[in-house]
Design a protein around this motif. Structure first.
Motif, short mmCIF file in Angstrom:
data_model
loop_
_atom_site.label_atom_id
_atom_site.label_comp_id
_atom_site.label_asym_id
_atom_site.label_seq_id
_atom_site.Cartn_x
_atom_site.Cartn_y
_atom_site.Cartn_z
N GLY A 9 10.43 -21.90 47.28
CA GLY A 9 9.83 -21.11 47.28
C GLY A 9 9.15 -21.32 49.83
N GLY A 10 8.30 -20.82 49.92
CA GLY A 10 8.19 -20.94 51.48
C GLY A 10 7.67 -19.44 51.84
N MET A 11 7.88 -19.58 53.18
CA MET A 11 7.30 -18.40 54.31
C MET A 11 8.38 -17.58 55.40
SD MET A 11 4.04 -18.16 57.28
CE MET A 11 3.08 -18.61 55.85
N VAL A 12 7.94 -16.70 54.57
CA VAL A 12 9.46 -15.31 55.46
C VAL A 12 8.93 -14.46 56.19
CG1 VAL A 12 9.53 -14.42 53.31
CG2 VAL A 12 11.54 -14.78 55.27
N GLN A 13 9.02 -13.65 56.57
CA GLN A 13 9.15 -12.41 57.32
C GLN A 13 9.66 -11.50 56.49
OE1 GLN A 13 10.20 -11.83 61.50
NE2 GLN A 13 8.28 -13.12 61.97
N ALA A 14 8.70 -10.14 56.80
CA ALA A 14 9.44 -8.78 56.06
C ALA A 14 10.62 -8.38 56.34
CB ALA A 14 7.89 -7.83 56.13
N GLY A 15 10.97 -8.43 55.07
CA GLY A 15 12.57 -8.03 55.64
C GLY A 15 14.00 -9.22 55.45
N GLY A 16 13.27 -10.70 55.33
CA GLY A 16 13.90 -11.89 55.25
C GLY A 16 14.24 -11.89 53.56
N SER A 17 14.93 -12.81 53.47
CA SER A 17 15.28 -13.74 51.63
C SER A 17 14.84 -14.39 51.57
CB SER A 17 17.14 -13.46 52.00
OG SER A 17 17.87 -11.84 52.36
N LEU A 18 14.73 -15.13 50.43
CA LEU A 18 14.53 -16.18 50.20
C LEU A 18 14.94 -16.76 48.68
CD1 LEU A 18 10.98 -17.19 50.36
CD2 LEU A 18 12.62 -18.18 51.13
N ARG A 19 15.38 -17.86 48.50
CA ARG A 19 16.42 -17.64 47.08
C ARG A 19 15.73 -19.23 46.43
NH1 ARG A 19 22.06 -17.72 44.92
NH2 ARG A 19 22.39 -19.21 43.24
N LEU A 20 15.24 -18.83 45.46
CA LEU A 20 14.20 -19.42 44.37
C LEU A 20 15.06 -20.16 42.85
CD1 LEU A 20 11.04 -17.57 43.33
CD2 LEU A 20 11.66 -19.75 45.92
N SER A 21 15.37 -21.64 42.69
CA SER A 21 15.51 -22.26 41.62
C SER A 21 14.89 -22.99 40.64
CB SER A 21 16.59 -23.23 42.90
OG SER A 21 17.65 -22.68 43.58
N CYS A 22 15.75 -22.75 39.85
CA CYS A 22 14.83 -23.46 38.59
C CYS A 22 15.42 -24.72 37.42
CB CYS A 22 14.50 -22.39 37.92
SG CYS A 22 13.28 -22.93 35.68
N ALA A 23 15.38 -25.36 38.01
CA ALA A 23 16.07 -26.68 36.60
C ALA A 23 15.61 -26.92 35.10
CB ALA A 23 16.28 -27.92 37.69
N ALA A 24 16.24 -26.87 34.41
CA ALA A 24 15.55 -26.66 33.15
C ALA A 24 16.46 -27.94 32.39
CB ALA A 24 15.84 -25.81 32.26
N SER A 77 22.64 -26.20 33.81
CA SER A 77 21.39 -25.80 33.18
C SER A 77 20.27 -25.39 34.62
CB SER A 77 20.90 -27.07 32.90
OG SER A 77 21.39 -27.21 31.61
N THR A 78 20.68 -23.87 35.75
CA THR A 78 19.86 -23.13 36.09
C THR A 78 19.59 -22.40 36.26
OG1 THR A 78 20.16 -25.47 38.02
CG2 THR A 78 19.81 -24.12 38.68
N VAL A 79 18.42 -21.68 36.56
CA VAL A 79 18.17 -20.01 36.75
C VAL A 79 17.48 -19.98 38.35
CG1 VAL A 79 17.25 -17.95 36.32
CG2 VAL A 79 18.39 -19.85 34.75
N ASN A 80 18.81 -18.87 39.02
CA ASN A 80 18.17 -19.00 40.15
C ASN A 80 17.75 -17.35 40.62
OD1 ASN A 80 19.43 -21.26 41.37
ND2 ASN A 80 21.39 -20.54 41.03
N LEU A 81 16.86 -16.79 41.15
CA LEU A 81 16.31 -15.85 42.14
C LEU A 81 16.47 -15.79 43.06
CD1 LEU A 81 15.22 -13.85 40.70
CD2 LEU A 81 12.63 -14.29 41.78
N GLN A 82 17.68 -14.46 43.30
CA GLN A 82 18.02 -14.33 44.87
C GLN A 82 16.62 -13.46 45.33
OE1 GLN A 82 19.75 -15.80 47.45
NE2 GLN A 82 19.07 -14.06 49.10
N MET A 83 16.26 -13.09 46.44
CA MET A 83 15.07 -12.07 47.33
C MET A 83 15.82 -11.36 48.14
SD MET A 83 11.64 -14.00 45.45
CE MET A 83 11.76 -14.85 46.41
N ASN A 84 15.82 -10.58 48.15
CA ASN A 84 16.66 -9.53 49.38
C ASN A 84 15.80 -9.22 50.46
OD1 ASN A 84 18.66 -11.56 49.76
ND2 ASN A 84 19.77 -9.72 48.52
N SER A 85 15.09 -8.04 51.29
CA SER A 85 14.45 -6.95 51.26
C SER A 85 13.20 -7.71 51.40
CB SER A 85 15.07 -5.45 51.01
OG SER A 85 16.04 -5.62 51.79
N LEU A 86 12.98 -8.59 51.42
CA LEU A 86 11.15 -9.21 50.60
C LEU A 86 10.31 -8.35 51.54
CD1 LEU A 86 11.83 -13.15 50.68
CD2 LEU A 86 10.58 -11.54 48.55
N LYS A 87 8.63 -8.10 50.76
CA LYS A 87 8.17 -7.43 51.54
C LYS A 87 6.46 -7.70 50.96
CE LYS A 87 9.99 -3.20 49.30
NZ LYS A 87 9.66 -1.69 48.71
N PRO A 88 5.49 -7.86 52.04
CA PRO A 88 4.37 -8.38 52.04
C PRO A 88 4.22 -8.34 50.36
CG PRO A 88 4.59 -6.94 53.89
CD PRO A 88 5.85 -6.69 53.26
#
Length: 123
Positions: A9-24, A77-88
């Motif tokens: 997680g983190g902070m990003v400007q609108a239109g940016g991308s973040l990648r979340l990971s989940c370790a199980a 044992s990891t699940v990822n969420l790639q988030m592009n074109s982020l909006k407020p």
């Protein structure tokens, strides 16, 4: 029981991308589905996306279709969420969850939860 730890997680400007990971860890084989939910301040926890461990079945909320991609790495044992074109309006605490209902979109379909990771999208 399955133990889940989110990261990315983190902070990003609108239109940016973040990648979340989940370790199980733990009894991961007992979970047929992994999901991501999010909760904004003062709002309910909402479904974002889900996947089974083989990666053959995925489901997305309408609000993130075409922008977010969920993936699984069975060996790690990891699940990822790639988030592009982020909006407020994507700003929320994002939670990883494990459950036994394939394709489940409700909170009750999942019985193990991570602690959450904050995603903030500025305009």
């Amino acid at each position: 029981q399955v133990q889940l730890v989110e990261s990315g997680g983190g902070m990003v400007q609108a239109g940016g991308s973040l990648r979340l990971s989940c370790a199980a860890s733990g009894r991961t084989l007992s979970s047929h589905a992994m999901g991501w939910f999010r909760q904004a301040p003062g709002k309910e926890r909402d479904f974002v996306a889900s996947i089974n461990w083989t990666g053959r079945f995925t489901s997305y909320a309408d609000s993130v279709k075409g922008r977010f991609t969920i993936s699984s790495d069975n060996a790690k044992s990891t699940v990822n969420l790639q988030m592009n074109s982020l909006k407020p309006e994507d700003t929320a605490v994002y939670y990883c969850a494990a459950g036994t209902v394939l394709g489940g979109t409700g909170i009750l379909d999942y019985d193990s939860w991570g602690q959450g990771t904050q995603v903030t999208v500025s305009s």
